[in-house]
Design an enzyme around this catalytic site. Structure first.
Site, mmCIF file in Angstrom:
data_model
loop_
_atom_site.group_PDB
_atom_site.id
_atom_site.type_symbol
_atom_site.label_atom_id
_atom_site.label_comp_id
_atom_site.label_asym_id
_atom_site.label_seq_id
_atom_site.Cartn_x
_atom_site.Cartn_y
_atom_site.Cartn_z
ATOM 1 N N LYS A 52 0.734 -1.253 0.011
ATOM 2 C CA LYS A 52 -0.081 -0.042 -0.057
ATOM 3 C C LYS A 52 0.893 1.190 -0.153
ATOM 4 O O LYS A 52 0.415 2.440 -0.528
ATOM 5 C CB LYS A 52 -0.982 -0.244 1.099
ATOM 6 C CG LYS A 52 -0.198 0.021 2.548
ATOM 7 C CD LYS A 52 -0.075 1.450 3.373
ATOM 8 C CE LYS A 52 0.789 1.190 4.472
ATOM 9 N NZ LYS A 52 0.861 2.645 5.155
ATOM 10 N N THR A 78 -3.834 5.630 3.051
ATOM 11 C CA THR A 78 -2.334 6.221 2.689
ATOM 12 C C THR A 78 -2.428 6.889 1.433
ATOM 13 O O THR A 78 -1.870 7.867 1.054
ATOM 14 C CB THR A 78 -1.326 5.204 2.699
ATOM 15 O OG1 THR A 78 -1.910 4.062 2.103
ATOM 16 C CG2 THR A 78 -0.925 4.746 4.142
#
Length: 333
Positions: free
Chosen positions: A192, A249
């Site tokens: 991620k 994120t």
């Protein structure tokens, strides 16, 4: 008796977790390798650089002595960057006096030397039977320090250890779910960061919400392809440690990886941005490690590949986006 915990890593995340654990009536020994940083924390009782305004209570003590840290508790929580993870554990083992040890970590990344998952590093340095667990999910250090509602996943090789950790961390503002899928949680947490850089680049180039949503969705597909190939479970990737962390994120500027990509898209150099951010940007090394892992296993990860080429082959970010759009038509799944 209060639960004692040794916490290795006095950055923003390690400090925030120490605050959380102290609030949960634990005694925490917070270790850091930087003598100036630890001296400042001890003097001011706050991390003035990374978490100003959050005072360390008396339940938190500080040290740079790894032998003292190793003897303080058999429960070790590691919050160092991935590039320092293996070396920290090697030194911990050398300093260890008791045969009994339990290792948990919040580090998100792969081992830089060989691309291994971090639970494999733990098993090699200690033993495969050592109780081991990763804590991961959509978490920003400052929001945890603020006691804003947060949920995480704790995955362990031993269900009793996962449950024990969940009890230790859980409170009215911090919820912990347990899992046995260490591989899935580790892959989600590492990849991620790469995708957050890609999302930041797209926003820095001035592309809109459509682009960001497409990157997140197709990025999740890349995480799942790699994670399942390595032995992770599909349901993990649509949970907190997969989709949850990815959305966080990729969409919020508290993410250093997203901010790094944003500045790249705006034309700044890698060196300029790293100096400006001044903290570890895990996605930079993860891009290389993930790309190599994908090639090794024959996994198609086009967003990861283009991000790697921007970072390591000086590919123009706009060209990278054009390369993605120029790929052959195919079915979505």
């Amino acid at each position: 008796m209060k639960q004692r915990i040794t916490l290795l890593g006095a950055g923003s995340w390690g400090t925030a977790l120490a605050l959380l654990l102290a609030k949960n009536n634990c005694e925490v020994l917070l270790w850091g390798h930087d003598e100036n940083e630890i001296a400042g924390l001890d003097k001011h009782r706050e991390h003035r650089q990374l978490l100003p305004g959050y005072i360390l209570p008396e339940q938190i003590s500080l040290t740079t002595n790894l032998e003292a840290a190793a003897s303080f508790s058999e429960l070790i929580l590691v919050a160092v960057p991935s590039h320092a993870f293996a070396n920290t554990l090697v030194n911990l083992k050398a300093a260890q006096q008791s045969e009994t040890i339990k290792i948990a970590w919040v580090t998100k990344g792969l081992n830089p030397q060989d691309g291994r998952l971090l639970h494999q590093v733990v098993a090699d340095i200690f033993t495969p039977e050592t109780p081991a667990a990763i804590l991961s999910g959509p978490t920003f250090a400052r929001e945890v320090a603020q006691s804003l509602p947060t949920a995480i996943t704790i995955a362990s090789n031993q269900s009793a250890f996962a449950l024990k950790l969940a009890e230790i961390f859980h409170n009215e503002r911090f919820r912990a779910y347990t899992s046995s899928d260490i591989i899935g949680v580790e892959v989600g947490g590492a990849v991620k960061n790469v995708l957050a850089i890609a999302a930041g680049i797209a926003d820095g180039l001035g592309f809109g919400a459509n682009t960001r949503a497409a990157l997140i969705t197709r990025g999740l597909n890349e995480i799942m392809r790699l994670g399942i190939k390595l032995g992770g479970k599909q349901e993990t990737f649509v949970g907190l440690a997969g989709l949850g962390d990815l959305v966080l994120t990729c969409t919020d500027n508290q993410s250093r990886n997203r901010r790094f990509g944003l500045a790249l898209g705006q034309g700044k150099t890698r060196a300029e941005i790293v100096k400006e951010i001044g903290q570890e940007i895990e996605g930079i090394s993860a891009a290389k490690e993930t790309y190599m892992l994908a090639k090794q296993h024959g996994i198609d990860m086009p967003i990861t590949e283009q991000t790697y080429k921007v970072l390591y082959e000086n590919l123009n970010p706009l060209v990278a986006v054009q390369n993605l759009l120029a790929r052959d038509q195919k079915a979505e799944s």
